[in-house]
Motif scaffolding. Structure first.
Motif, PDB file in Angstrom:
ATOM      1  N   ASN A   7      27.803 -19.489  14.986  1.00 41.17           N
ATOM      2  CA  ASN A   7      28.786 -19.072  13.985  1.00 41.17           C
ATOM      3  C   ASN A   7      28.092 -18.850  12.654  1.00 41.17           C
ATOM      4  O   ASN A   7      27.220 -19.630  12.262  1.00 41.17           O
ATOM      5  N   ASP A   8      28.492 -17.795  11.983  1.00 40.39           N
ATOM      6  CA  ASP A   8      27.968 -17.495  10.656  1.00 40.39           C
ATOM      7  C   ASP A   8      28.288 -18.663   9.730  1.00 40.39           C
ATOM      8  O   ASP A   8      29.433 -19.133   9.699  1.00 40.39           O
ATOM      9  N   ALA A  10      28.499 -18.898   6.468  1.00 35.32           N
ATOM     10  CA  ALA A  10      29.385 -18.620   5.334  1.00 35.32           C
ATOM     11  C   ALA A  10      30.822 -18.323   5.758  1.00 35.32           C
ATOM     12  O   ALA A  10      31.773 -18.834   5.172  1.00 35.32           O
ATOM     13  N   SER A  11      31.002 -17.495   6.789  1.00 32.84           N
ATOM     14  CA  SER A  11      32.344 -17.040   7.156  1.00 32.84           C
ATOM     15  C   SER A  11      32.939 -17.737   8.378  1.00 32.84           C
ATOM     16  O   SER A  11      34.145 -17.682   8.597  1.00 32.84           O
ATOM     17  N   GLY A  12      32.092 -18.340   9.200  1.00 31.45           N
ATOM     18  CA  GLY A  12      32.565 -18.941  10.446  1.00 31.45           C
ATOM     19  C   GLY A  12      32.680 -17.948  11.587  1.00 31.45           C
ATOM     20  O   GLY A  12      33.019 -18.313  12.707  1.00 31.45           O
ATOM     21  N   ASP A  13      32.391 -16.664  11.314  1.00 34.57           N
ATOM     22  CA  ASP A  13      32.486 -15.635  12.351  1.00 34.57           C
ATOM     23  C   ASP A  13      31.521 -15.913  13.504  1.00 34.57           C
ATOM     24  O   ASP A  13      30.430 -16.442  13.301  1.00 34.57           O
ATOM     25  N   THR A  15      28.663 -15.060  15.937  1.00 34.92           N
ATOM     26  CA  THR A  15      27.501 -14.193  15.784  1.00 34.92           C
ATOM     27  C   THR A  15      26.634 -14.251  17.031  1.00 34.92           C
ATOM     28  O   THR A  15      26.695 -15.210  17.806  1.00 34.92           O
ATOM     29  N   ARG A  24      27.662  -9.532  14.471  1.00 33.17           N
ATOM     30  CA  ARG A  24      28.999  -9.950  14.886  1.00 33.17           C
ATOM     31  C   ARG A  24      29.444  -9.220  16.167  1.00 33.17           C
ATOM     32  O   ARG A  24      30.569  -9.396  16.615  1.00 33.17           O
TER      33      ARG A  24
END
Length: 98
Positions: A7-8, A10-13, A15, A24
Motif C-alpha cells: 500500500n502506498d 501516503a494515500s493507502g492505495d 500498489t 497503482r
C-alpha cells in the motif's frame, strides 16, 4: 510467477512493484521471482510502501492476474458502487439513509 504488492504510504492505495518503482495498476506488475522478499524489505525500510508482500500470479494478455481472490479484489478496486455510498462531508447524506 510472483509479484509484489503493498500500500502506498501516503494515500493507502494498493500498489504493485514494476521492477523499478510502484504503480497503482496491476498490469504494470513485474515478476519478482525469488527476489520479492528482499525487494519488499528494502522498499518498506525506505518508507516507500507499507506492508508489502509477495503473491502468486499468472501471466495473461492484460498483464499479471493475482492467483488468490483477495488480491484480485485488491487489484480491481472497491466492490461497492462509490456513487451509492454516503459521503461524510455531504450535508444531505443523513436524509438519504433508508
Amino acid at each position: 510467477m510472483k509479484i509484489l504488492t503493498g500500500n502506498d504510504l501516503a494515500s493507502g492505495d494498493v500498489t504493485w512493484w514494476t521492477g523499478n518503482g510502484w504503480s497503482r495498476h496491476v498490469e504494470d506488475a513485474a515478476d519478482v521471482g525469488e527476489t520479492g522478499e528482499a525487494i519488499a524489505a528494502a522498499e518498506e525500510a525506505a518508507r516507500r510502501v507499507n506492508a508489502p508482500y509477495v503473491i502468486d500470479a499468472t501471466a495473461g494478455p492484460q498483464g499479471p492476474r493475482p492467483a488468490h481472490i483477495k488480491d484480485r479484489v485488491r487489484a480491481l478496486g472497491p466492490t461497492v458502487r462509490l456513487d451509492l455510498s454516503l459521503k461524510p462531508a455531504d450535508p444531505d447524506a443523513g436524509s438519504r439513509v433508508i
